[in-house]
Design a protein around this motif. Structure first.
Motif, short mmCIF file in Angstrom:
data_model
loop_
_atom_site.label_atom_id
_atom_site.label_comp_id
_atom_site.label_asym_id
_atom_site.label_seq_id
_atom_site.Cartn_x
_atom_site.Cartn_y
_atom_site.Cartn_z
N ARG A 1 1.15 -1.15 -0.08
CA ARG A 1 0.29 0.08 -0.32
C ARG A 1 0.79 1.19 0.36
N GLY A 2 1.92 1.03 -0.23
CA GLY A 2 2.84 2.15 -0.58
C GLY A 2 3.97 2.36 0.78
N HIS A 3 3.54 2.10 1.98
CA HIS A 3 4.27 1.82 3.54
C HIS A 3 5.52 1.76 3.11
N ALA A 4 6.61 2.49 3.76
CA ALA A 4 7.89 1.23 4.10
C ALA A 4 7.72 0.93 5.67
N VAL A 5 7.50 -1.09 5.28
CA VAL A 5 7.04 -2.15 6.31
C VAL A 5 8.69 -2.39 7.42
N ARG A 6 8.86 -2.93 8.52
CA ARG A 6 10.10 -2.97 9.27
C ARG A 6 9.80 -3.83 9.90
N PHE A 7 9.80 -5.49 10.08
CA PHE A 7 9.35 -6.33 10.99
C PHE A 7 10.67 -6.42 11.95
N ALA A 8 10.86 -6.01 12.93
CA ALA A 8 11.66 -6.62 14.46
C ALA A 8 11.87 -7.99 14.69
N ARG A 9 12.47 -8.48 14.66
CA ARG A 9 12.51 -9.72 15.32
C ARG A 9 14.47 -10.07 16.14
N ARG A 10 13.66 -10.96 17.25
CA ARG A 10 15.45 -10.97 18.74
C ARG A 10 16.21 -11.05 17.20
N ASP A 11 16.30 -12.15 16.60
CA ASP A 11 17.18 -12.82 15.81
C ASP A 11 16.74 -12.63 14.39
N PRO A 12 17.15 -10.95 13.82
CA PRO A 12 17.24 -10.23 12.53
C PRO A 12 17.46 -11.36 11.22
N ALA A 13 18.92 -12.21 12.05
CA ALA A 13 19.52 -12.92 10.97
C ALA A 13 18.42 -14.78 10.55
N ALA A 14 17.18 -14.15 11.09
CA ALA A 14 16.32 -15.59 10.75
C ALA A 14 15.70 -15.29 9.66
N GLY A 15 15.78 -13.98 9.00
CA GLY A 15 14.89 -13.46 7.76
C GLY A 15 13.86 -12.76 8.53
N LEU A 16 13.22 -12.73 6.97
CA LEU A 16 11.83 -12.01 6.99
C LEU A 16 10.55 -12.92 7.34
N PRO A 17 9.19 -12.71 8.01
CA PRO A 17 8.55 -14.02 8.38
C PRO A 17 8.28 -14.59 7.74
N GLY A 18 7.45 -15.95 7.08
CA GLY A 18 7.26 -16.72 6.35
C GLY A 18 5.88 -15.84 5.46
N GLY A 19 6.54 -15.50 3.65
CA GLY A 19 5.48 -15.04 3.04
C GLY A 19 5.23 -13.91 2.89
N VAL A 20 6.40 -13.28 3.61
CA VAL A 20 6.05 -11.82 3.23
C VAL A 20 7.76 -11.40 2.41
N SER A 21 7.33 -10.48 1.35
CA SER A 21 7.61 -9.90 0.27
C SER A 21 7.57 -8.55 -0.11
N GLY A 22 8.36 -7.99 -1.72
CA GLY A 22 7.87 -7.55 -2.13
C GLY A 22 7.26 -6.44 -1.62
N GLY A 23 8.07 -4.47 -1.78
CA GLY A 23 7.71 -3.88 -1.45
C GLY A 23 8.77 -3.43 -0.74
N ASP A 24 9.08 -1.60 0.39
CA ASP A 24 10.49 -1.74 0.72
C ASP A 24 9.90 -2.01 1.97
#
Length: 185
Positions: A1-24
Motif C-alpha cells: 500500500r506504499g508504506h515502508a515496513v520493517r519487521f523486528a525480530r529477536r534474531d534478524p538473521a532469521a529473515g523475514l516472516p514466511g510469505g513476506v516479500s515485495g515492496g519496501d
C-alpha cells in the motif's frame, strides 16, 4: 500500500516472516525498527510484550498500535474491566501515543479483509485523537470497516471481545475465518 515496513525480530538473521516479500520491506532489531518507524505496531504474545517494548527503546512521541491481548495460561484474560492490556502497554511505553486496535480478529483476515457486508469491523481506542486517526486510516487502507471506539480505557471492553473471538474460533470450533461486523441501522 506504499508504506515502508520493517519487521523486528529477536534474531534478524532469521529473515523475514514466511510469505513476506515485495515492496519496501526490511528487518532489524526492535530498537532499529522502532527508531526507523513513525508508527510501531506491537503484535507480540502477551508474555513477551513488556520485554519487546523494553528492547524497542524510547517510543515517546511515536504512534504505538497495540494489537496484543492480555492472555495468560489457561486461555484467560490477565487484565479486564477495571484496567486493560492497552493501558498496561501505555505504562510500559511512557510518552508513546498508544492506540488499541487490530486485536479482535485473526491474522488470516489481514491480507484480504473482504468488502461490503462481509467486511470485518475493527475497533480503535486511544486517548490521542491524531494517533487514533492514523490507526483508523491504516485499517481502512487494508479494507476494514473501522470504528472509533473512544478512549484507551475502552480496551477494557475490546480485549474481552477478542477473548470471545478466540474462544469461538479455537475452543468452540468455528475456525479462524470468523470475524465481527458492526451493523449500523
Amino acid at each position: 500500500r506504499g508504506h515502508a515496513v520493517r519487521f523486528a525480530r529477536r534474531d534478524p538473521a532469521a529473515g523475514l516472516p514466511g510469505g513476506v516479500s515485495g515492496g519496501d520491506v526490511g528487518i532489524g532489531t526492535n530498537a532499529e525498527v522502532a527508531a526507523f518507524a513513525e508508527v510501531v505496531v506491537l503484535a507480540t504474545p502477551w508474555g513477551a510484550t513488556q520485554a519487546a517494548l523494553a528492547a524497542a527503546g524510547n517510543l515517546a512521541g511515536k504512534v504505538l498500535v497495540d494489537c496484543t491481548n492480555p492472555i495468560g495460561p489457561g486461555l484467560v484474560l490477565t487484565h479486564g474491566h477495571t484496567t486493560s492490556g492497552g493501558e498496561q502497554v501505555a505504562a510500559w511505553a511512557p510518552g508513546a501515543r498508544v492506540v488499541k486496535c487490530f486485536n479482535t480478529i485473526g491474522a488470516e483476515h489481514m491480507a484480504h479483509p473482504g468488502a461490503g457486508a462481509s467486511q470485518p469491523s475493527l475497533f480503535a481506542c486511544g486517548d490521542d485523537a491524531e494517533a487514533k486517526g492514523v490507526a483508523l486510516r491504516l485499517g481502512a487502507e487494508l479494507g476494514f470497516d473501522m470504528v472509533d471506539a473512544g478512549p484507551l480505557a475502552q480496551a477494557r471492553l475490546t480485549e474481552p471481545l477478542a477473548m470471545l473471538w478466540i474462544t469461538l474460533a479455537l475452543k468452540y470450533g468455528m475456525g479462524r475465518g470468523i470475524a465481527f461486523r458492526l451493523v449500523r441501522g
